[in-house]
Scaffold this active site. Structure first.
Site, short mmCIF file in Angstrom:
data_model
loop_
_atom_site.label_atom_id
_atom_site.label_comp_id
_atom_site.label_asym_id
_atom_site.label_seq_id
_atom_site.Cartn_x
_atom_site.Cartn_y
_atom_site.Cartn_z
N LYS A 266 0.80 -1.14 -0.18
CA LYS A 266 -0.11 -0.22 -0.06
C LYS A 266 0.87 1.21 0.03
O LYS A 266 1.81 1.28 0.79
CB LYS A 266 -1.02 0.06 1.29
CG LYS A 266 -1.82 1.38 1.66
CD LYS A 266 -2.52 1.23 2.85
CE LYS A 266 -2.89 2.82 3.17
NZ LYS A 266 -3.94 2.91 4.40
N ASP A 271 -2.43 10.43 3.57
CA ASP A 271 -4.03 9.90 3.71
C ASP A 271 -4.58 11.11 4.57
O ASP A 271 -4.55 11.11 6.14
CB ASP A 271 -4.01 8.75 4.48
CG ASP A 271 -5.25 8.13 4.69
OD1 ASP A 271 -6.13 8.76 3.96
OD2 ASP A 271 -5.52 7.10 5.52
N LYS A 278 -9.97 13.25 8.09
CA LYS A 278 -9.45 12.83 9.40
C LYS A 278 -9.27 14.02 10.41
O LYS A 278 -9.40 15.22 9.87
CB LYS A 278 -7.99 12.34 9.52
CG LYS A 278 -8.03 10.85 8.83
CD LYS A 278 -6.41 10.40 8.91
CE LYS A 278 -6.30 9.13 7.99
NZ LYS A 278 -7.04 7.99 9.04
N ASP A 289 1.96 6.59 5.41
CA ASP A 289 0.81 5.69 4.89
C ASP A 289 1.29 5.08 3.65
O ASP A 289 0.67 4.20 3.26
CB ASP A 289 -0.77 6.27 4.78
CG ASP A 289 -1.72 5.49 5.08
OD1 ASP A 289 -1.63 4.37 5.62
OD2 ASP A 289 -2.81 5.70 4.39
N ASP A 348 -12.04 7.18 3.90
CA ASP A 348 -10.82 7.13 4.56
C ASP A 348 -10.41 5.60 4.82
O ASP A 348 -9.35 5.11 5.11
CB ASP A 348 -11.09 7.43 5.92
CG ASP A 348 -9.64 7.77 6.88
OD1 ASP A 348 -8.58 7.70 6.17
OD2 ASP A 348 -9.75 8.06 8.18
N GLU A 350 -9.15 3.77 2.54
CA GLU A 350 -8.87 3.72 0.99
C GLU A 350 -7.86 2.69 0.69
O GLU A 350 -7.61 2.39 -0.46
CB GLU A 350 -8.26 5.07 0.78
CG GLU A 350 -6.85 5.49 1.16
CD GLU A 350 -6.49 5.24 2.69
OE1 GLU A 350 -7.54 5.40 3.40
OE2 GLU A 350 -5.34 4.98 2.99
N ARG A 352 -7.48 -0.50 1.26
CA ARG A 352 -7.99 -1.66 0.86
C ARG A 352 -8.46 -1.58 -0.66
O ARG A 352 -8.36 -2.42 -1.48
CB ARG A 352 -9.11 -2.13 1.70
CG ARG A 352 -10.29 -1.25 1.79
CD ARG A 352 -11.30 -1.44 3.12
NE ARG A 352 -10.57 -1.12 4.02
CZ ARG A 352 -11.30 -0.93 5.47
NH1 ARG A 352 -12.38 -1.79 5.66
NH2 ARG A 352 -10.77 -0.78 6.57
N1 BES Z 1 -4.07 4.70 7.00
C1 BES Z 1 -4.95 4.37 7.62
C2 BES Z 1 -4.89 3.52 9.04
C3 BES Z 1 -4.14 3.92 10.10
C4 BES Z 1 -4.37 4.65 11.20
C5 BES Z 1 -2.55 3.79 9.88
C6 BES Z 1 -3.52 5.44 12.05
C7 BES Z 1 -1.65 4.32 11.02
C8 BES Z 1 -2.13 4.69 12.14
C9 BES Z 1 -6.45 3.89 7.06
O1 BES Z 1 -6.29 4.24 5.58
C10 BES Z 1 -7.73 4.29 7.89
O2 BES Z 1 -7.69 5.43 7.57
N2 BES Z 1 -8.28 3.16 8.14
C11 BES Z 1 -9.56 3.81 8.83
C12 BES Z 1 -10.59 2.70 8.48
C13 BES Z 1 -11.86 3.03 9.01
C14 BES Z 1 -12.43 4.18 8.14
C15 BES Z 1 -12.86 1.73 8.60
C16 BES Z 1 -9.17 3.66 10.41
O3 BES Z 1 -8.33 2.86 10.93
O4 BES Z 1 -9.77 4.32 11.28
ZN ZN Z 2 -4.58 4.86 5.11
MN MN Z 3 -7.44 6.39 5.43
#
Ligand code: BES
Ligand code: ZN
Ligand code: MN
Length: 500
Positions: A266, A271, A278, A289, A348, A350, A352
């Site tokens: 990825k 992000d 966020k 990210d 968010d 994204e 996946r």
């Molecule tokens: N890049 C983030 C995950 C992440 C969060 C990595 C904190 C490192 C530290 C990912 O893209 C994301 O935002 N995931 C969301 C998913 C949710 C919207 C289902 C998350 O983990 O909040």
């Molecule tokens: Zn992300």
């Molecule tokens: Mn995200």
């Protein structure tokens, strides 16, 4: 840092390092030095709590009878504790303890340890590897650093019997360190400098090591039908990219033996969350990210650098997730390259979406033996595992076991979590084939279930590295900052199982 290996014997000036075992039993080199210094080492030991245990060290400044600036006595512990991992950590601690050496160099005497598994040469190579890993710095944007603010240590020489073997062993380890450093460099770059196009160009530099590198632009990805990946990048003025790297060090031809293995990363270079934006506090962390892609690129560098006897493909999906007039909306339905449709309920989630197309593309084009993807995929994995294990999800027990073992070998540890139909159902959508988020619970698992829908029957594992990609504290062989967790792990997976 310059690392060199030479025959036993220590310089008469500067800083020298000698060892002791548990029970403060001095090595042959330490005993010799102790005599020369009129018993200064044994006296210093008596006056301190040093017992030669692993992790202990003792500094003896300017011992009389010598012209040395300092003798550093380090503990190896018991013979059973003289392992490659412990020797790497020792190397890291030696670096940290001597990095301000005024003369810029230190010499280490390595003597054979009775009953240890490692030879003196092995010990020397592992100490050198650990010291090198710890020496990583990213100073590029510090314009006001004075020489005194920087480590002055530039060279480490290791003196042991069998030094030619040590040199040979270190040649391979040094290439792995090169891969780790490349990943750490990519992680450390700020997101205004490192975005899909510039990250792709960094990957392109691997061509000089003999890696075949192909960069797909948006038009090419559109033709291939990568609607999931492209939807994520459409809010950014930076064009998305996909990079395909191939290292063919293994058997040639079209037979089963030549079938490649594949690593997919990825690469969200920043992000923001997109329209599902966020919170601002801590958002700067989302420059990490692209961690999964950074690991895949550094891994390719390590494997090509040490000329690994394996056919391997690295694929990274590179996008910037931004809000904007053309950004993807919550509620959009996109069609992935696999033909499956996805309702994007949260922009968010994204990573996946990027991986869906990267995994499908890799599987279809290369028919790999297996696929391992890495991604800073979910905040939920940090809730589950913190920063001491990465999450492992897989449809294959053998691959899981091999990954877990490699992780223990290099201390980049994995913990397996479940995948089941019940979790899979949580991402069924009212409006499309699936939605990109599950319910409230099991966030890391539903993300993994989503990925699994794009890998067919190919053995596959997903490593959720969100909690381990960067660290806020120094560890013996990993200075704080980007860790490159995954490079050493996957290099070891390959070395343990897939080199002909
Ligand atoms: N890049 C983030 C995950 C992440 C969060 C990595 C904190 C490192 C530290 C990912 O893209 C994301 O935002 N995931 C969301 C998913 C949710 C919207 C289902 C998350 O983990 O909040
Ligand atoms: Zn992300
Ligand atoms: Mn995200």
């Amino acid at each position: 840092m310059k690392i060199s290996f030479a025959k036993p014997g220590l310089p008469a000036t500067g800083i020298v390092i000698v060892t002791a075992n548990s029970g403060s039993k001095l090595s042959a080199s330490a005993t010799k030095l102790d005599k020369k210094a009129g018993g200064a080492l044994t006296r210093a030991i008596k006056a301190s709590s040093f017992e030669g245990k692993k992790g202990q060290s003792l500094n003896i400044m300017a011992p009389a009878g010598t012209k040395l600036d300092r003798v550093m006595l380090v503990g190896l512990g018991k013979a059973a504790e003289v392992t490659d991992l412990e020797m790497q950590k020792l190397g890291g601690r030696i670096y940290a303890g001597t990095k301000q050496a005024k003369k810029g160099s230190v010499a280490i005497a390595i003597d054979a340890v009775a009953d240890a598994k490692l030879s003196a040469g092995d010990i020397a190579a592992e100490i050198a590897f650990g010291a090198n890993l710890r020496s990583y710095r990213f100073d590029k944007y510090k314009t006001k650093l004075k020489p005194a603010d920087k480590p002055s240590l530039k060279a480490v020489s290791l003196h042991c019997a069998g030094f030619a073997n040590a040199r040979k062993k270190y040649a391979g380890l040094g290439k792995v360190a090169d891969g780790v450093f490349f990943t750490r460099d990519l992680l450390s770059e700020p997101p205004n400098v490192l975005y899909p196009d510039t990250l792709a160009k960094q990957a392109k530099t691997l061509e000089k090591l003999g890696v075949k590198v192909q960069i797909l632009n948006e038009a090419q990805m559109r033709k291939l039908g990568m609607g999931a990946l492209l939807g994520v990048g459409q809010g950014s003025i930076r064009e998305s990219r996909m990079v395909v790297m191939q290292w063919n060090g293994g058997p040639k031809g079209k037979g089963k033996a030549a079938q490649p293995i594949a690593f997919i990363g990825k690469g969200v270079t920043f992000d923001t969350g997109g329209i599902s934006i966020k919170p601002s506090a801590g958002m700067e962390d989302m420059k990490w990210d692209m961690g999964g892609s950074g690991v895949v690129i550094g891994l390719m560098k390590a494997l090509a650098g040490r000329k690994a006897k394996v056919n391997v493909v690295g694929v990274v999906g590179l996008v910037e997730n931004m809000p904007g007039g053309n950004a993807q909306r919550p509620g959009d339905i996109v069609t992935s390259m696999s033909g499956q449709t996805i309702e994007v309920l949260n922009t968010d989630a994204e990573g996946r979406l990027v991986l869906a197309d990267a995994l499908h593309y890799t599987n279809e084009r290369f028919k790999p033996k297996f696929m391992v993807n890495l991604a800073t995929l979910t905040g939920a994995i940090i809730v589950s595992l913190g920063s001491h294990h990465a999450g492992l999800f897989s449809n294959n027990d053998q691959l899981s076991e091999r990954l877990t073992k490699a992780g223990l070998d290099v201390e980049e540890k994995l913990w397996r979590l479940p995948l089941t139909d019940a979790y899979d159902k949580m991402i069924n959508s009212q409006a499309a084939d699936m939605q990109n988020i599950g319910g409230r619970g099991a966030g890391s698992i539903t993300a993994a279930q989503f990925l699994q829908r794009f890998v067919g029957k190919t053995p596959w594992a997903h490593l959720d590295i969100a909690g381990v990609t960067w660290s806020k504290a120094d560890a013996p062989t990993v200075p704080k900052g980007g860790t490159a967790f995954g490079v050493r792990l996957l290099d070891r997976l390959v070395a343990n199982n897939y080199e002909s």
